[in-house]
Write a protein that holds these residues in place. Structure first.
Motif, PDB file in Angstrom:
ATOM      1  N   ALA A 147     -33.533   1.830 -33.834  1.00 25.61           N
ATOM      2  CA  ALA A 147     -34.685   2.709 -33.996  1.00 25.61           C
ATOM      3  C   ALA A 147     -34.966   3.487 -32.713  1.00 25.61           C
ATOM      4  CB  ALA A 147     -35.920   1.884 -34.372  1.00 25.61           C
ATOM      5  N   PRO A 148     -35.448   4.732 -32.838  1.00 26.95           N
ATOM      6  CA  PRO A 148     -35.917   5.454 -31.652  1.00 26.95           C
ATOM      7  C   PRO A 148     -36.874   4.584 -30.846  1.00 26.95           C
ATOM      8  CG  PRO A 148     -35.947   6.884 -33.563  1.00 26.95           C
ATOM      9  CD  PRO A 148     -35.629   5.499 -34.070  1.00 26.95           C
ATOM     10  N   THR A 149     -36.881   4.788 -29.545  1.00 28.28           N
ATOM     11  CA  THR A 149     -37.563   3.844 -28.653  1.00 28.28           C
ATOM     12  C   THR A 149     -38.448   4.549 -27.648  1.00 28.28           C
ATOM     13  OG1 THR A 149     -35.676   2.338 -28.848  1.00 28.28           O
ATOM     14  CG2 THR A 149     -37.182   1.983 -27.002  1.00 28.28           C
ATOM     15  N   VAL A 150     -39.654   4.028 -27.486  1.00 29.90           N
ATOM     16  CA  VAL A 150     -40.526   4.369 -26.363  1.00 29.90           C
ATOM     17  C   VAL A 150     -40.537   3.146 -25.461  1.00 29.90           C
ATOM     18  CG1 VAL A 150     -42.879   4.878 -25.617  1.00 29.90           C
ATOM     19  CG2 VAL A 150     -41.949   5.976 -27.672  1.00 29.90           C
ATOM     20  N   LEU A 151     -40.065   3.311 -24.232  1.00 28.88           N
ATOM     21  CA  LEU A 151     -39.960   2.169 -23.323  1.00 28.88           C
ATOM     22  C   LEU A 151     -40.709   2.497 -22.029  1.00 28.88           C
ATOM     23  CD1 LEU A 151     -36.782   0.012 -22.855  1.00 28.88           C
ATOM     24  CD2 LEU A 151     -38.410   0.364 -21.004  1.00 28.88           C
ATOM     25  N   ILE A 152     -41.732   1.704 -21.766  1.00 29.94           N
ATOM     26  CA  ILE A 152     -42.624   1.910 -20.630  1.00 29.94           C
ATOM     27  C   ILE A 152     -42.356   0.837 -19.576  1.00 29.94           C
ATOM     28  CG2 ILE A 152     -45.023   2.070 -19.879  1.00 29.94           C
ATOM     29  CD1 ILE A 152     -44.203   4.278 -21.840  1.00 29.94           C
ATOM     30  N   THR A 153     -42.215   1.249 -18.314  1.00 30.52           N
ATOM     31  CA  THR A 153     -42.062   0.288 -17.219  1.00 30.52           C
ATOM     32  C   THR A 153     -43.094   0.565 -16.136  1.00 30.52           C
ATOM     33  OG1 THR A 153     -40.400   1.676 -16.125  1.00 30.52           O
ATOM     34  CG2 THR A 153     -39.591  -0.038 -17.621  1.00 30.52           C
ATOM     35  N   ALA A 154     -43.247  -0.413 -15.236  1.00 26.11           N
ATOM     36  CA  ALA A 154     -44.161  -0.291 -14.098  1.00 26.11           C
ATOM     37  C   ALA A 154     -43.358  -0.439 -12.815  1.00 26.11           C
ATOM     38  CB  ALA A 154     -45.254  -1.356 -14.164  1.00 26.11           C
ATOM     39  N   GLY A 155     -43.707   0.355 -11.809  1.00 27.70           N
ATOM     40  CA  GLY A 155     -42.937   0.367 -10.574  1.00 27.70           C
ATOM     41  C   GLY A 155     -42.904  -0.953  -9.844  1.00 27.70           C
ATOM     42  N   PHE A 156     -44.042  -1.671  -9.805  1.00 27.28           N
ATOM     43  CA  PHE A 156     -44.152  -2.913  -9.051  1.00 27.28           C
ATOM     44  C   PHE A 156     -44.023  -4.126  -9.974  1.00 27.28           C
ATOM     45  CE2 PHE A 156     -45.813   0.198  -6.185  1.00 27.28           C
ATOM     46  CZ  PHE A 156     -45.643  -0.295  -4.909  1.00 27.28           C
ATOM     47  N   ASP A 157     -43.041  -4.094 -10.848  1.00 24.36           N
ATOM     48  CA  ASP A 157     -42.845  -5.127 -11.859  1.00 24.36           C
ATOM     49  C   ASP A 157     -41.474  -5.766 -11.675  1.00 24.36           C
ATOM     50  OD1 ASP A 157     -42.574  -6.676 -14.132  1.00 24.36           O
ATOM     51  OD2 ASP A 157     -42.969  -5.048 -15.551  1.00 24.36           O
ATOM     52  N   PRO A 158     -41.394  -7.098 -11.605  1.00 22.54           N
ATOM     53  CA  PRO A 158     -40.085  -7.746 -11.522  1.00 22.54           C
ATOM     54  C   PRO A 158     -39.164  -7.385 -12.686  1.00 22.54           C
ATOM     55  CG  PRO A 158     -41.843  -9.333 -11.101  1.00 22.54           C
ATOM     56  CD  PRO A 158     -42.509  -8.070 -11.551  1.00 22.54           C
ATOM     57  N   LEU A 159     -39.729  -7.018 -13.838  1.00 23.55           N
ATOM     58  CA  LEU A 159     -38.934  -6.687 -15.018  1.00 23.55           C
ATOM     59  C   LEU A 159     -38.532  -5.213 -15.074  1.00 23.55           C
ATOM     60  CD1 LEU A 159     -40.822  -8.641 -17.836  1.00 23.55           C
ATOM     61  CD2 LEU A 159     -38.812  -9.357 -16.548  1.00 23.55           C
ATOM     62  N   ARG A 160     -38.926  -4.449 -14.069  1.00 22.37           N
ATOM     63  CA  ARG A 160     -38.705  -2.994 -14.114  1.00 22.37           C
ATOM     64  C   ARG A 160     -37.247  -2.625 -14.351  1.00 22.37           C
ATOM     65  NH1 ARG A 160     -38.999   0.131  -8.563  1.00 22.37           N
ATOM     66  NH2 ARG A 160     -36.875  -0.730  -8.501  1.00 22.37           N
ATOM     67  N   ASP A 161     -36.344  -3.190 -13.565  1.00 18.69           N
ATOM     68  CA  ASP A 161     -34.963  -2.733 -13.593  1.00 18.69           C
ATOM     69  C   ASP A 161     -34.257  -3.079 -14.903  1.00 18.69           C
ATOM     70  OD1 ASP A 161     -35.439  -1.762 -11.099  1.00 18.69           O
ATOM     71  OD2 ASP A 161     -34.084  -3.118 -10.033  1.00 18.69           O
ATOM     72  N   GLU A 162     -34.536  -4.261 -15.457  1.00 18.07           N
ATOM     73  CA  GLU A 162     -33.872  -4.593 -16.721  1.00 18.07           C
ATOM     74  C   GLU A 162     -34.399  -3.727 -17.864  1.00 18.07           C
ATOM     75  OE1 GLU A 162     -35.594  -8.630 -18.497  1.00 18.07           O
ATOM     76  OE2 GLU A 162     -35.334  -8.759 -16.318  1.00 18.07           O
ATOM     77  N   GLY A 163     -35.692  -3.406 -17.845  1.00 23.50           N
ATOM     78  CA  GLY A 163     -36.230  -2.525 -18.869  1.00 23.50           C
ATOM     79  C   GLY A 163     -35.602  -1.146 -18.815  1.00 23.50           C
ATOM     80  N   GLU A 164     -35.457  -0.623 -17.615  1.00 19.87           N
ATOM     81  CA  GLU A 164     -34.889   0.714 -17.471  1.00 19.87           C
ATOM     82  C   GLU A 164     -33.388   0.729 -17.764  1.00 19.87           C
ATOM     83  OE1 GLU A 164     -36.256   2.135 -13.673  1.00 19.87           O
ATOM     84  OE2 GLU A 164     -38.343   2.196 -14.361  1.00 19.87           O
ATOM     85  N   GLU A 165     -32.717  -0.367 -17.473  1.00 22.00           N
ATOM     86  CA  GLU A 165     -31.300  -0.472 -17.842  1.00 22.00           C
ATOM     87  C   GLU A 165     -31.153  -0.483 -19.364  1.00 22.00           C
ATOM     88  OE1 GLU A 165     -27.193  -0.766 -17.762  1.00 22.00           O
ATOM     89  OE2 GLU A 165     -28.615  -0.151 -16.211  1.00 22.00           O
ATOM     90  N   TYR A 166     -32.067  -1.157 -20.051  1.00 20.39           N
ATOM     91  CA  TYR A 166     -32.019  -1.166 -21.521  1.00 20.39           C
ATOM     92  C   TYR A 166     -32.229   0.244 -22.067  1.00 20.39           C
ATOM     93  CZ  TYR A 166     -32.645  -2.967 -26.282  1.00 20.39           C
ATOM     94  OH  TYR A 166     -32.509  -3.232 -27.621  1.00 20.39           O
ATOM     95  N   ALA A 167     -33.156   0.992 -21.480  1.00 22.36           N
ATOM     96  CA  ALA A 167     -33.375   2.372 -21.907  1.00 22.36           C
ATOM     97  C   ALA A 167     -32.097   3.202 -21.734  1.00 22.36           C
ATOM     98  CB  ALA A 167     -34.524   2.994 -21.123  1.00 22.36           C
ATOM     99  N   ARG A 168     -31.416   3.006 -20.617  1.00 26.27           N
ATOM    100  CA  ARG A 168     -30.176   3.747 -20.381  1.00 26.27           C
ATOM    101  C   ARG A 168     -29.093   3.360 -21.384  1.00 26.27           C
ATOM    102  NH1 ARG A 168     -31.886   3.100 -14.910  1.00 26.27           N
ATOM    103  NH2 ARG A 168     -30.795   1.101 -14.731  1.00 26.27           N
ATOM    104  N   ARG A 169     -28.983   2.080 -21.679  1.00 30.39           N
ATOM    105  CA  ARG A 169     -27.966   1.625 -22.625  1.00 30.39           C
ATOM    106  C   ARG A 169     -28.265   2.126 -24.032  1.00 30.39           C
ATOM    107  NH1 ARG A 169     -25.917  -3.697 -23.693  1.00 30.39           N
ATOM    108  NH2 ARG A 169     -24.410  -2.310 -24.666  1.00 30.39           N
ATOM    109  N   LEU A 170     -29.524   2.123 -24.421  1.00 29.45           N
ATOM    110  CA  LEU A 170     -29.886   2.661 -25.730  1.00 29.45           C
ATOM    111  C   LEU A 170     -29.529   4.143 -25.827  1.00 29.45           C
ATOM    112  CD1 LEU A 170     -33.393   0.991 -26.219  1.00 29.45           C
ATOM    113  CD2 LEU A 170     -31.346   0.534 -27.589  1.00 29.45           C
TER     114      LEU A 170
END
Length: 359
Positions: free
Chosen positions: A287-310
């Protein structure tokens, strides 16, 4: 002071703490800076002043971590903290009790509907965050009201089973079953199977992604949108953002270990795509995806990597980082102007994502 507070009813203590917190965060910026301390700059980003002050105040009250000695203690602590930061109740939203059928039995749910919305329309099935261990319908009530009102859609918040009482894959199974229930009962919920989105924050974002992947892999009607707020998507490795922001920014490195040990204690099984959705090699057709991350978040990089892979797999993606914010900011929207601004923009992204479906 603590002994004096002991004789004050708990509800009044919370009201007083909330009033003090909201008052302090509305101080002029020079005064707020004195409370917060010197600006925090990491990885080319500067932490929002109001957020830094909020973290400073939480540290002074001993609320620096989400984990606790017991799951029950962590759950109570999360609820107490959110009761203090919560703003005035968001009006204009009708809330009703619901339940969803799953293989484990009936789960409680809440249906949020903007009062002016009477025609059938989009429905967001929402899974709350909290490391699969804490959080419930009440902790995410303010957020769900906000999403329903300002995105002008129905939101069904699902109270899935929590670890360690119900370890992996219980939450994932509940999320999938809840989605199937919504597909089967869409008309009763004011929607249709063609207008169902899934979403969540943190661990809830993980569950929403699990549902989207499960739907494609098993021939179910795919959700029209994934709405993922700083999702946990890979439990198999540590990324740079976890090293940079693992202490002092609400969600700590220790918290993450504690949550994961509760949800999936078997380290050898943490690469399971029902947990580490980023590792799924079949992302085409999601499904199309809206993916929001926060700069000072330990999970930031994995979330943004998932966006790139999608995106690389051909999935339409709207990816937005708020570089000055922390993990969990959506649950703190009532605390400050900056956080509400970010959430209004996030709602705009949600509406844009749903508009892709309607075109």
């Amino acid at each position: 002071m603590s002994k004096a507070l002991d004789v004050i009813p708990h509800s009044l203590q919370k009201h007083a703490q909330s009033a003090v917190l909201h008052g302090l965060l509305k101080l002029p910026r020079p005064l707020l800076r004195r409370i917060a301390g010197a600006p925090v700059r990491l990885d080319g980003q500067e932490l929002a002043l109001e957020v830094q002050a909020l973290l400073r105040l939480q540290a002074l009250t001993g609320q620096e971590r989400m984990a606790a000695e017991t799951p029950e203690g962590a759950r109570a602590g999360m609820l107490r903290g959110l009761e203090v930061t919560r703003g005035a109740e968001i009006s204009g939203v009708h809330v009703s009790k619901r339940s969803v059928r799953t293989r484990s039995g009936e789960l409680d749910a809440r249906l949020y509907r903007p009062e002016g919305l009477t025609e059938p329309g989009s429905l967001l099935v929402f899974y709350h965050g909290g490391g699969w261990v804490v959080g419930d319908l009440e902790t995410h009530d303010e957020l769900c009201r906000f999403l329903a009102k300002y995105a002008d859609l129905r939101v069904l918040s699902v109270d899935y089973r929590l670890a360690p009482e119900h370890a992996f894959p219980a939450a994932a199974e509940d999320a999938v079953d809840a989605y199937q229930h919504v597909l089967d009962n869409a008309a009763d919920l004011g929607s249709s199977p063609d207008s169902i989105a899934v979403g969540g924050d943190s661990a809830g974002g993980n569950l929403a992604a699990v549902v989207a992947q499960h739907a494609v892999a098993n021939g179910l009607k795919s959700p029209v949108l994934q709405f993922l707020l700083y999702p946990a998507v890979d439990a198999s490795t540590r990324r740079r953002s976890r090293e940079l922001f693992g202490n002092g920014f609400l969600l700590t490195d220790g918290d993450m270990d504690w949550f994961m040990d509760m949800y999936q204690p078997d380290v050898s099984e943490r690469a399971d795509p029902r947990l580490s959705v980023l590792l799924n090699e079949e992302l085409e057709g999601l499904a199309p995806t809206v993916l929001i991350t926060a700069g000072f978040d330990p999970l930031r990089d994995e979330g943004e990597e998932y966006a790139r892979r999608l995106s690389a797999a051909g999935v339409p993606v709207i990816s937005r980082r708020f570089p000055d914010l922390i993990h969990g900011f959506a649950n703190l929207l009532g605390a400050s102007t900056r956080l509400r601004e970010a959430m209004f923009e996030t709602v705009g992204q949600l509406r844009a994502g749903l508009a892709l479906h309607s075109e």
